[in-house]
Write an enzyme that holds these catalytic residues in place. Structure first.
Site, short mmCIF file in Angstrom:
data_model
loop_
_atom_site.label_atom_id
_atom_site.label_comp_id
_atom_site.label_asym_id
_atom_site.label_seq_id
_atom_site.Cartn_x
_atom_site.Cartn_y
_atom_site.Cartn_z
N ASP A 1 0.86 -1.20 0.13
CA ASP A 1 -0.14 0.05 -0.06
C ASP A 1 0.86 1.26 -0.08
OD1 ASP A 1 -1.91 1.94 0.57
OD2 ASP A 1 -2.50 1.36 2.27
N TYR B 1 -5.62 16.12 -7.84
CA TYR B 1 -4.71 15.39 -8.83
C TYR B 1 -3.71 16.19 -9.30
CZ TYR B 1 -3.17 12.03 -12.59
OH TYR B 1 -2.75 11.20 -13.48
#
Length: 251
Positions: free
Chosen positions: A62, A154
């Protein structure tokens, strides 16, 4: 084979650019570790490499958690004895929402993977490469250079990756570690899959590239393999656009 016997980690290697890059690095002779949270697809990528005669394994990781990334690097070295190439590729998009309506948790989720994950990869891999050198490649984006509406987190994360690449290259050069990045334009991956359900939107997306088409993941993977190889031995602190000129012209 330009990468014969080198050891590479690809985060986000289960799908999209990561999967294509894992396959390409293996084709060039690298032993590849696929790091991803998607165990089923990650193992499928590794199995395909082995099936084609390469060497690969999957390690669950992760990238939003430093201990997980550090564990990925350590387990890779335990398995193969070294680390030569770190491709910090794992990334996610955000639901298209105005910055004024963006839930803070969505902002933090995007930045945790796209930005913090790259830092974690640079730190963990950089420490592992200090004695023998290596290459760290990060996935930036054309969205790290120009803005669009409703993608604030983003943009924030990919813009950060650009400067993280340059700053890390400056710091790690003394250890013979190159740090570079690819900045793809629109690539046909799961992130943009919903856009394909709207033909009008998809036509607009295609026109954002000079030659009017969206990239295949394999086209970005070729650039990644080049940056990982000795053919790019004097490329450092740079961001390679793989965007068919999307960042070069006004729409």
């Amino acid at each position: 084979m330009r990468l014969k016997d080198r050891v590479a980690i690809v985060t986000g290697g289960a799908k999209g650019i990561g999967r294509a890059s894992a396959l390409e690095l293996a084709r060039e002779g690298a032993k590849v570790v696929v790091g991803d949270i998607d165990r089923a697809e990650g193992e499928r990528t590794a199995f395909e490499i082995v099936e084609k005669g390469g060497t690969a394994r999957f390690i669950h990781a992760d990238t939003s958690d430093y201990e997980s990334v550090e564990g990925l690097v350590k387990e890779t070295i335990r398995s193969f004895g070294r680390l030569d190439i770190m491709f910090n590729n794992a990334g996610i998009g955000n639901p298209p929402v105005s910055v004024l309506d963006m839930p803070p948790e969505e902002y933090h989720r995007t930045v945790a993977v796209n930005q913090h994950g790259v830092f974690y990869g640079i730190k963990a891999a950089g420490n592992a490469m200090k004695e023998k050198g290596g290459v760290i490649i990060n996935t930036a984006s054309v969205y790290g250079f120009f803005a669009d509406r409703r993608h604030f987190p983003y943009h924030a994360s990919k813009g950060a990756v650009v400067m993280m690449t340059k700053a890390a290259a400056l710091e790690l050069a003394r250890y013979n570690i190159r740090v570079v990045a690819v900045a793809p334009g629109l690539v046909d991956t799961e992130i943009v899959a919903p856009w394909k359900q709207r033909p009008d939107l998809w036509r607009t997306v295609e026109k954002a590239q000079m030659r009017g088409r969206v990239a295949k993941p394999e086209e970005v993977a070729k650039a990644v393999a080049f940056l990982a190889s000795d053919d790019a031995s004097f490329v450092n602190g740079s961001v390679l656009f793989v965007d068919d000129g999307a960042a070069s012209f006004k729409r």
